[in-house]
Design a protein around this motif. Structure first.
Motif, PDB file in Angstrom:
ATOM      1  N   ASP A   1       0.832  -1.212   0.000  1.00  0.00           N
ATOM      2  CA  ASP A   1       0.000   0.000   0.000  1.00  0.00           C
ATOM      3  C   ASP A   1       0.862   1.256   0.000  1.00  0.00           C
ATOM      4  OD1 ASP A   1      -2.275  -1.567   0.009  1.00  0.00           O
ATOM      5  OD2 ASP A   1      -2.652  -1.323   2.163  1.00  0.00           O
ATOM      6  N   THR A   2       1.936   1.254   0.793  1.00  0.00           N
ATOM      7  CA  THR A   2       2.860   2.388   0.834  1.00  0.00           C
ATOM      8  C   THR A   2       3.473   2.634  -0.535  1.00  0.00           C
ATOM      9  OG1 THR A   2       3.371   2.017   3.166  1.00  0.00           O
ATOM     10  CG2 THR A   2       4.992   3.273   1.884  1.00  0.00           C
ATOM     11  N   LEU A   3       3.900   1.560  -1.182  1.00  0.00           N
ATOM     12  CA  LEU A   3       4.522   1.676  -2.508  1.00  0.00           C
ATOM     13  C   LEU A   3       3.519   2.198  -3.540  1.00  0.00           C
ATOM     14  CD1 LEU A   3       6.537  -1.661  -2.420  1.00  0.00           C
ATOM     15  CD2 LEU A   3       7.484   0.656  -2.214  1.00  0.00           C
ATOM     16  N   ASN A   4       2.297   1.679  -3.498  1.00  0.00           N
ATOM     17  CA  ASN A   4       1.268   2.147  -4.435  1.00  0.00           C
ATOM     18  C   ASN A   4       0.928   3.618  -4.211  1.00  0.00           C
ATOM     19  OD1 ASN A   4       0.959  -0.277  -5.834  1.00  0.00           O
ATOM     20  ND2 ASN A   4      -0.547  -1.055  -4.363  1.00  0.00           N
ATOM     21  N   ASP A   5       0.817   4.016  -2.939  1.00  0.00           N
ATOM     22  CA  ASP A   5       0.530   5.423  -2.621  1.00  0.00           C
ATOM     23  C   ASP A   5       1.652   6.332  -3.099  1.00  0.00           C
ATOM     24  OD1 ASP A   5      -1.857   4.685  -1.454  1.00  0.00           O
ATOM     25  OD2 ASP A   5      -1.108   4.825   0.611  1.00  0.00           O
ATOM     26  N   ARG A   6       2.893   5.890  -2.925  1.00  0.00           N
ATOM     27  CA  ARG A   6       4.029   6.721  -3.338  1.00  0.00           C
ATOM     28  C   ARG A   6       4.075   6.845  -4.853  1.00  0.00           C
ATOM     29  NH1 ARG A   6       6.372  10.119   0.044  1.00  0.00           N
ATOM     30  NH2 ARG A   6       7.844  11.270  -1.197  1.00  0.00           N
ATOM     31  N   GLU A   7       3.776   5.760  -5.549  1.00  0.00           N
ATOM     32  CA  GLU A   7       3.762   5.812  -7.009  1.00  0.00           C
ATOM     33  C   GLU A   7       2.709   6.812  -7.497  1.00  0.00           C
ATOM     34  OE1 GLU A   7       3.136   2.983 -10.943  1.00  0.00           O
ATOM     35  OE2 GLU A   7       3.338   2.035  -8.981  1.00  0.00           O
ATOM     36  N   LYS A   8       1.546   6.773  -6.893  1.00  0.00           N
ATOM     37  CA  LYS A   8       0.483   7.723  -7.251  1.00  0.00           C
ATOM     38  C   LYS A   8       0.936   9.156  -6.973  1.00  0.00           C
ATOM     39  CE  LYS A   8      -4.285   8.918  -6.264  1.00  0.00           C
ATOM     40  NZ  LYS A   8      -5.425   8.738  -5.364  1.00  0.00           N
ATOM     41  N   PHE A   9       1.567   9.371  -5.827  1.00  0.00           N
ATOM     42  CA  PHE A   9       2.049  10.693  -5.443  1.00  0.00           C
ATOM     43  C   PHE A   9       3.081  11.221  -6.442  1.00  0.00           C
ATOM     44  CE2 PHE A   9       5.094  13.329  -3.011  1.00  0.00           C
ATOM     45  CZ  PHE A   9       4.244  14.333  -2.596  1.00  0.00           C
ATOM     46  N   ILE A  10       4.010  10.359  -6.832  1.00  0.00           N
ATOM     47  CA  ILE A  10       5.055  10.766  -7.777  1.00  0.00           C
ATOM     48  C   ILE A  10       4.452  11.069  -9.142  1.00  0.00           C
ATOM     49  CG2 ILE A  10       7.102   9.985  -9.043  1.00  0.00           C
ATOM     50  CD1 ILE A  10       7.920   8.474  -6.478  1.00  0.00           C
ATOM     51  N   ARG A  11       3.511  10.231  -9.571  1.00  0.00           N
ATOM     52  CA  ARG A  11       2.869  10.480 -10.864  1.00  0.00           C
ATOM     53  C   ARG A  11       2.167  11.836 -10.889  1.00  0.00           C
ATOM     54  NH1 ARG A  11       3.294   6.406 -14.333  1.00  0.00           N
ATOM     55  NH2 ARG A  11       3.600   4.293 -13.539  1.00  0.00           N
TER      56      ARG A  11
END
Length: 168
Positions: free
Chosen positions: A145-155
């Motif tokens: 979940d942390t990784l998915n949230d960070r990917e969304k944030f970076i995008r």
């Protein structure tokens, strides 16, 4: 590790970061019993990184922890964080490369740090690549979940790609 040192180290860990006074007392006792204990030195580095924000002092504690026990898998993650906060990106890259070779280390966590490093350097595509690699090594829902949230944030931070306008 001595039992007395362990007692004070675990007390310090329990107090960190909510009761800094008690944490420091216990940590100083732990280090007085075993001055070169990697876990205690790492925790002291965390205090200086996360609370005091004295990154140079923190780096000294982390370096001492690494010299004391190069195989300690607790130290690299926090040391990398300290280096990134101090904008020592080249040193952080070297430590990440070293940490990924350590047996037993949480590779997803280290690759997450690598993604954060590339994000700080505004190399968003590389950051996303490292997040995707980290997902392969993630074995718990909270990390995924942390990784998915960070990917969304970076995008969301990425500059929009310009569309080519064709003329007719």
């Amino acid at each position: 590790m001595t039992l007395t040192k362990n007692k004070y180290y675990f007390e310090a860990l329990d107090y960190f970061p909510h009761n800094l006074s008690e944490c420091m007392d216990a940590l100083n006792y732990a280090l007085s019993y075993e001055p070169e204990d990697a876990d205690s030195l790492c925790l002291m580095g965390r205090v200086y990184t996360e609370i005091v924000r004295d990154y140079e002092a923190a780096k000294n504690y982390f370096e001492a922890a690494m010299q004391s026990n190069i195989a300690n898998i607790n130290t690299p993650r926090y040391y990398i964080e300290c280096l990134m906060n101090n904008e020592d990106y080249h040193e952080a890259e070297k430590l990440i490369a070293f940490a990924l070779k350590m047996k037993g280390i949480d590779k997803a966590d280290i690759l997450y740090c690598n993604a954060l490093l590339y994000e700080r350097k505004e190399e968003y595509n590389k950051a996303i690549e490292h997040l995707k690699t980290a997902k392969r090594f993630s074995y718990c829902r909270s990390m995924t979940d942390t990784l998915n949230d960070r990917e969304k944030f970076i995008r969301e931070k990425m500059p929009e790609r310009r569309k080519k306008v064709e003329t007719v």
